[in-house]
Design a protein around this motif. Structure first.
Motif, PDB file in Angstrom:
ATOM      1  N   TYR A 181      15.768   0.764  27.622  1.00 21.89           N
ATOM      2  CA  TYR A 181      14.804   0.099  27.506  1.00 21.89           C
ATOM      3  C   TYR A 181      14.027   0.125  26.332  1.00 21.89           C
ATOM      4  O   TYR A 181      13.230   1.340  27.196  1.00 21.89           O
ATOM      5  N   CYS A 210       9.346  -5.070  23.974  1.00 23.72           N
ATOM      6  CA  CYS A 210       9.371  -6.383  25.060  1.00 23.72           C
ATOM      7  C   CYS A 210       7.833  -7.717  24.646  1.00 23.72           C
ATOM      8  O   CYS A 210       7.235  -6.644  24.476  1.00 23.72           O
ATOM      9  N   ILE A 211       8.379  -8.366  24.054  1.00 21.00           N
ATOM     10  CA  ILE A 211       7.465  -9.189  24.248  1.00 21.00           C
ATOM     11  C   ILE A 211       7.455 -10.367  25.919  1.00 21.00           C
ATOM     12  O   ILE A 211       7.132 -11.202  25.394  1.00 21.00           O
ATOM     13  N   LEU A 212       8.301  -9.813  26.552  1.00 23.83           N
ATOM     14  CA  LEU A 212       8.051 -10.480  27.760  1.00 23.83           C
ATOM     15  C   LEU A 212       8.630 -11.867  27.710  1.00 23.83           C
ATOM     16  O   LEU A 212       7.703 -13.111  28.262  1.00 23.83           O
ATOM     17  N   CYS A 213       9.573 -12.050  26.822  1.00 25.39           N
ATOM     18  CA  CYS A 213       9.960 -13.568  26.878  1.00 25.39           C
ATOM     19  C   CYS A 213      11.007 -14.108  27.376  1.00 25.39           C
ATOM     20  O   CYS A 213      10.750 -14.940  28.381  1.00 25.39           O
ATOM     21  N   GLN A 214      10.911 -13.122  28.766  1.00 24.11           N
ATOM     22  CA  GLN A 214      12.017 -13.478  30.264  1.00 24.11           C
ATOM     23  C   GLN A 214      12.816 -13.860  30.166  1.00 24.11           C
ATOM     24  O   GLN A 214      13.853 -14.263  30.655  1.00 24.11           O
ATOM     25  N   CYS A 250      16.288 -11.961  29.179  1.00 20.87           N
ATOM     26  CA  CYS A 250      16.997 -11.554  29.776  1.00 20.87           C
ATOM     27  C   CYS A 250      16.537 -11.024  31.068  1.00 20.87           C
ATOM     28  O   CYS A 250      18.087 -11.437  32.233  1.00 20.87           O
ATOM     29  N   ILE A 300       9.457  -4.736  32.285  1.00 23.94           N
ATOM     30  CA  ILE A 300      10.392  -5.320  32.488  1.00 23.94           C
ATOM     31  C   ILE A 300      11.012  -4.717  34.179  1.00 23.94           C
ATOM     32  O   ILE A 300      10.496  -3.170  33.849  1.00 23.94           O
ATOM     33  N   CYS A 344      18.442 -10.992  24.131  1.00 29.00           N
ATOM     34  CA  CYS A 344      16.847 -10.243  24.220  1.00 29.00           C
ATOM     35  C   CYS A 344      17.190 -10.369  22.712  1.00 29.00           C
ATOM     36  O   CYS A 344      17.365  -9.714  21.876  1.00 29.00           O
ATOM     37  N   PRO A 345      15.612 -11.009  22.431  1.00 28.22           N
ATOM     38  CA  PRO A 345      15.466 -11.524  20.575  1.00 28.22           C
ATOM     39  C   PRO A 345      15.282 -10.107  19.985  1.00 28.22           C
ATOM     40  O   PRO A 345      14.776 -10.726  18.959  1.00 28.22           O
ATOM     41  N   THR A 346      14.941  -8.701  20.551  1.00 30.75           N
ATOM     42  CA  THR A 346      13.716  -8.618  20.214  1.00 30.75           C
ATOM     43  C   THR A 346      14.990  -6.803  20.681  1.00 30.75           C
ATOM     44  O   THR A 346      15.923  -7.267  20.469  1.00 30.75           O
ATOM     45  N   ALA A 388      14.287  -4.503  22.321  1.00 31.83           N
ATOM     46  CA  ALA A 388      14.064  -4.154  23.564  1.00 31.83           C
ATOM     47  C   ALA A 388      14.410  -3.610  24.467  1.00 31.83           C
ATOM     48  O   ALA A 388      14.378  -2.961  24.978  1.00 31.83           O
ATOM     49  N   LEU A 389      16.088  -4.179  24.309  1.00 27.17           N
ATOM     50  CA  LEU A 389      17.181  -3.674  24.766  1.00 27.17           C
ATOM     51  C   LEU A 389      18.326  -3.308  23.944  1.00 27.17           C
ATOM     52  O   LEU A 389      18.632  -4.027  23.181  1.00 27.17           O
TER      53      LEU A 389
HETATM   54  S1  SF4 Z   1      14.416 -10.462  26.916  1.00 29.28           S
HETATM   55 FE1  SF4 Z   1      13.609  -8.478  25.642  1.00 29.28          FE
HETATM   56  S2  SF4 Z   1      11.776  -8.837  25.106  1.00 29.28           S
HETATM   57 FE2  SF4 Z   1      12.766 -10.357  25.829  1.00 29.28          FE
HETATM   58  S3  SF4 Z   1      11.779  -9.616  27.930  1.00 29.28           S
HETATM   59 FE3  SF4 Z   1      13.702  -9.502  28.526  1.00 29.28          FE
HETATM   60  S4  SF4 Z   1      13.341  -7.081  26.953  1.00 29.28           S
HETATM   61 FE4  SF4 Z   1      11.323  -8.474  27.039  1.00 29.28          FE
END
Ligand code: SF4
Ligand code: SF4
Ligand code: SF4
Lengths: 528, 345
Positions: B141, B146-150, B152, B176, B194-196, B198-199
């Motif tokens: 991670y 992370c854009i906190l899109c949720q 995941c 997260i 995950c769109p970015t 971040a994972l």
């Molecule tokens: S899906 Fe990716 S960008 Fe979105 S909240 Fe989870 S880790 Fe962050």
């Protein structure tokens, strides 16, 4: 499977038994969860172990291992007594109901409860839940088949499904979950001693002649051959002198490991074709290095009977050759020229002589999902089997006797041993235990023991224990949790360091010849 | 069915269809960062805003159903400006470390930034950098990405029904967090949606870039589910696995084996040459030697003891074509029906 996986989303009740779906078929478990959480389906789990699915279940029954025929008969007894069976369907589409019904008389809730350990209330609740839903599907796996009564167990489930009109309907069915990526295909392709491709029996002269002509040989192959278990016994008796093993590791996967090693040692000649020097390959006289799925073209058939493509992504390492090349070269050296040289040409040959694969071609597979039977180029495939009528005409009920397992716990071997898989590994670990990734998740074998037993045996979590059966002994780390019921221990078979098949019995189902991996009697002691 | 217009185009969709889905069906692409085909609407990114019936207060199209007679506009000047404002909020602390990010080239965030033409989003490092609380032995991670899109968290709940992770939202400082580490199966569902970047996968020793890799559609080699996946290939090496949400029974999902179980392919212990045992020891051999020896042994045993003295095991791990050929070899060349496999095991 009689039905496709996404059909589960249309089931009102899903009965799972002898399948730890979450660990062994995680994608199917996704569908079960979606059916329960979003479509309001009820999940009925009937399993000796407290598997993860139990968390989503409306009802969980915990039978004693090896008593499946008994509880299935017990459910049917209640369903018939309460008049919950589908009379029209039975009348129209099945035969043998009266014999079944008479046979079920003795399977009263009292009797069934005493044998299976399931409470009478639970038997009633489960029977009403399954019979009250339309459609309801049944999922099962090795927990049903790896018994000396495996065939009986499967037939009993089919009885239950037919009794409630659940075969041949969307969202219903009796669905075996296949454990390996191409078990279905290996069977479809005639990798069985009694049938050619598409289950055309070797005992049938027409089929024999057809294949003899297609292959340009004289013999008509009328006698069924030996099953894997029989092959090893025959090797011991010197009736089988040579074996060719392609991509299997029977030394770890088969019951009673020492017996298998002894049988293999009796062979005059063993060839093993594999991607690693497996426990079996070590015993070979000749080893052929083979290609893995990323290095070749072909097709596989999944548990839904869907055929899909495997495509070459990388070149094989070193001097490794494709299995097709190896087989063709060996044939040629023995005086037989195989005509098809590429995977695509082989599929064309298969389609020609296999009615159920008649319409399957690489061209179509590019854009279509095809489930067999798919008899010709224009046929869309058959996702649901037995719609309208059974393949054999009328569906047949079988009156099935209850036979207890081959071994029962006794004072010397007081525990029941069951074997199986964990999610992060596959079969004998040949592939998943390479590299670091999956070993990070699951580095070692863990014997699952109930806290009640652990206390009696003075075993703590993480202790090494020795588990001993009449056939051998292994040492393995204990994992104390409630997934196993008291009196039962579960050990996965992926780990060569703790080869659990040293312990399992060679008792087999008389028809399907499946070993009874799910029930062996053992003793557990703290290892010194 | 309900009828409406989107950007002056007539549409007719089943009741309950969201505006976003209806637009996608009609080929109108509304930008979004949190919406995902496999997931229920989340509504966290505020990119998919649209105007309804000329009303200037925009609504999220991902969780608003189409209603009869509705007139929807997806691409007005006001909407564009509002999207840019919303996007800049996200970008404020988003480390633009694209050059070293695994996701660069197929990152939804990159795509939206590019599409909206945002060139002036000054990056302000956080006062207290986020420290990653979530990771597994296979998944890494990167909290600053992370854009906190949720997506995941929603995937772990809605697809897997597990709920191993959650978002700890502390204004700007959310990230997260692990709810229950034991529950996580490292299935990678969160990573897949995950769109970015971040994972990311924490496994392959070799890194590729989407535009340098070759991707080959195939079928997972493990269980009987038959999941469809793509092998990522670079320099004749499989360096990872990815999936396509539109392909196969798995719809983009995989389990830990399918997603992370590819290392064996390039393992250094693979057999690379035929072996012949002599005096109890293996020696390397040429194909000619190994094939000749085998052909000669099979032929002589067949001659002496008949074809039924030879038996073969084919494999549930091999393809249909190989299985076919193997049983044909046993039946047509050796002349026996002694062919079986270990499906029962
Ligand atoms: S899906 Fe990716 S960008 Fe979105 S909240 Fe989870 S880790 Fe962050
Ligand atoms: S890997 Fe799977 S189980 Fe673990 S957090 Fe991600 S989605 Fe949940
Ligand atoms: S990804 Fe997992 S569930 Fe899918 S086929 Fe592979 S092993 Fe089975």
């Amino acid at each position: 499977m009689t039905n496709p996986i996404p059909d589960l989303l249309k089931s009102e009740v899903i009965l799972t038994t002898g399948t730890n779906t979450t660990e062994n078929h995680p994608i199917i478990a996704n569908y079960i969860k979606e059916a329960v959480t979003k479509r309001g389906a009820k999940l009925l789990v009937i399993d000796p172990r407290r598997i993860a699915l139990v968390d989503s279940a409306a009802l969980w029954l915990r039978p004693r291992p090896g008593t499946d025929v008994c509880w299935i008969n017990g459910l049917m007894h209640i369903i018939i007594k309460e008049g919950l069976h589908t009379k029209d369907y039975i009348e129209e589409r099945t035969e043998g109901f009266d014999e079944l019904s008479a046979h079920l008389e003795e399977f009263t809730p009292e009797y069934v409860s005493s044998i299976t350990g399931i409470s009478q209330d639970d038997l009633f609740a489960a029977a009403r839940m399954y019979a009250g839903a339309s459609p309801a599907s049944i999922l099962y796996a090795m927990g049903i088949t790896q018994h000396i009564t495996g065939t009986d167990n499967v037939k009993s489930l089919a009885n239950l499904a037919m009794l409630c009109g659940n075969v041949g309907v969307t969202g219903g069915g009796v669905n075996p979950l296949r454990g390996q990526n191409n078990v279905q295909g290996a069977c479809d392709m005639g990798g069985l001693p009694n049938v050619f491709t598409g289950y055309q029996p070797v005992l049938n002269d027409d089929a024999g002649n057809k294949f003899a002509t297609a292959w340009g040989v004289d013999n008509i192959f009328a006698k069924p051959g030996l099953t894997v278990t029989e092959m090893f016994s025959a090797a011991e008796k010197k009736q089988v002198r040579a074996m060719y093993v392609m991509g299997e590791n029977p030394v770890l996967s088969d019951p009673d490991k020492s017996h298998i090693e002894h049988c293999i040692a009796s062979l005059d000649f063993l060839v093993v074709q594999d991607i690693f020097l497996t426990e079996t390959a070590r015993l070979a006289d000749v080893v052929f290095p083979a290609t893995c799925f990323a290095e070749k073209d072909g097709t596989v058939t999944n548990t839904e009977r869907q055929v899909s493509r495997v495509k070459k992504a990388v070149d094989p390492p070193g001097d490794t050759r494709e299995d097709i090349w190896i087989l063709n070269s060996l044939s040629a050296r023995m005086g037989y020229e195989m005509s098809a040289r590429t995977a695509k040409q082989i599929m064309e040959e298969i389609a020609k002589i296999t009615p159920s694969y008649g319409g399957i071609s690489y061209e179509r597979l590019e854009n279509e999902r095809l489930a067999w039977p798919c008899p010709d180029e224009d046929h869309p495939g058959t996702p649901v089997l037995h719609v309208g009528k059974f393949a054999r005409g009328k569906g047949r009920f079988f009156a099935i006797k209850f036979i207890p397992p081959f071994e029962s716990p006794d004072s010397e071997y007081p525990f029941l041993l069951s074997t199986g898989r964990v999610m992060a590994h596959y079969h004998t670990g040949t592939m998943t235990r390479r590299g670091t990734g999956l070993n990070r998740i699951s580095p070692e074998s863990l014997a699952e023991i109930n806290p009640v037993d652990a206390e009696k045996l003075s075993i703590s979590d993480g202790d090494m224990v020795s588990i001993t059966s009449r056939r051998g002994s292994i040492t393995v780390k204990a994992w104390i949790n409630k997934r196993s019921q008291p009196g039962m221990v579960f050990v996965p078979f992926h780990f060569h360091e703790a080869p659990v098949n040293l312990l399992t019995s060679t008792a087999i189902d008389p028809v399907a010849k499946i070993p009874e991996f799910k029930v062996s009697a053992v003793r557990i002691e703290k290892a010194s | 069915m309900v009828s409406a217009t989107i950007d002056n185009r007539e549409i007719s969709v089943p009741e309950g269809t969201t505006i976003l889905e209806a637009a996608q069906k009609a080929g109108i692409d509304i930008p979004t960062l949190c919406h995902h085909k496999r997931l229920p609407p989340i509504g966290s990114c505020n990119m998919c805003i649209v105007e309804i019936n000329g009303n200037t207060k925009p609504v999220n199209s991902c969780n608003s159903p189409v209603e009869e007679g509705m007139k929807v506009a997806t691409d007005t000047k006001a909407l564009h400006e509002q999207r840019v404002v919303n996007l800049k909020k996200i970008l404020k602390h988003h480390a633009l470390d694209c050059p070293i990010c695994d996701k660069a080239g197929e990152c939804d965030l990159q795509d939206v930034v590019y599409r909206l033409g945002v060139t002036d989003a000054p990056f302000e490092p956080r006062e207290n950098p986020r420290i990653a609380e979530y990771s597994t032995s296979l998944i890494r991670y990167w909290p600053e990405r992370c854009i906190l899109c949720q997506r995941c968290v929603t995937a772990c709940n809605a697809i897997k029904g597990i709920g191993a992770i959650d978002i700890k939202s502390d204004g700007d400082d959310g990230q997260i967090v692990v709810v229950d580490a034991d529950k996580c199966k490292s299935c990678g569902e969160c990573l897949f949606v995950c769109p970015t970047g971040a994972l990311t996968e924490n496994l392959s020793r070799y890194k590729g870039r989407p535009w340098l890799e070759n991707r080959v559609e195939t079928t997972c080699t493990y269980c009987g589910c038959g999941c469809q996946l793509q092998l990522k290939v670079m320099d004749n090496r499989v360096i990872g696995v990815t999936t396509d949400v539109d392909r196969g029974v798995n719809q983009g999902s995989l389990c830990v084996k399918g997603r992370f179980g590819y290392e064996f392919i390039g393992d250094e212990n693979r057999l690379t040459t035929p072996l012949i045992k002599e005096n109890g020891e293996f020696r390397e051999a040429s194909w000619d030697e190994a094939l000749d020896l085998t052909a000669q042994k099979f032929s002589s045993i067949k001659e002496e003891s008949g074809p039924d003295s030879i038996a073969g095991l084919t494999s549930a791990k091999c393809t249909n074509e190989e299985n076919y050929l193997f049983q044909k070899f046993m039946r047509a060349v050796i002349g026996t029906n002694n062919v079986d496999h270990c499906a029962r095991l």
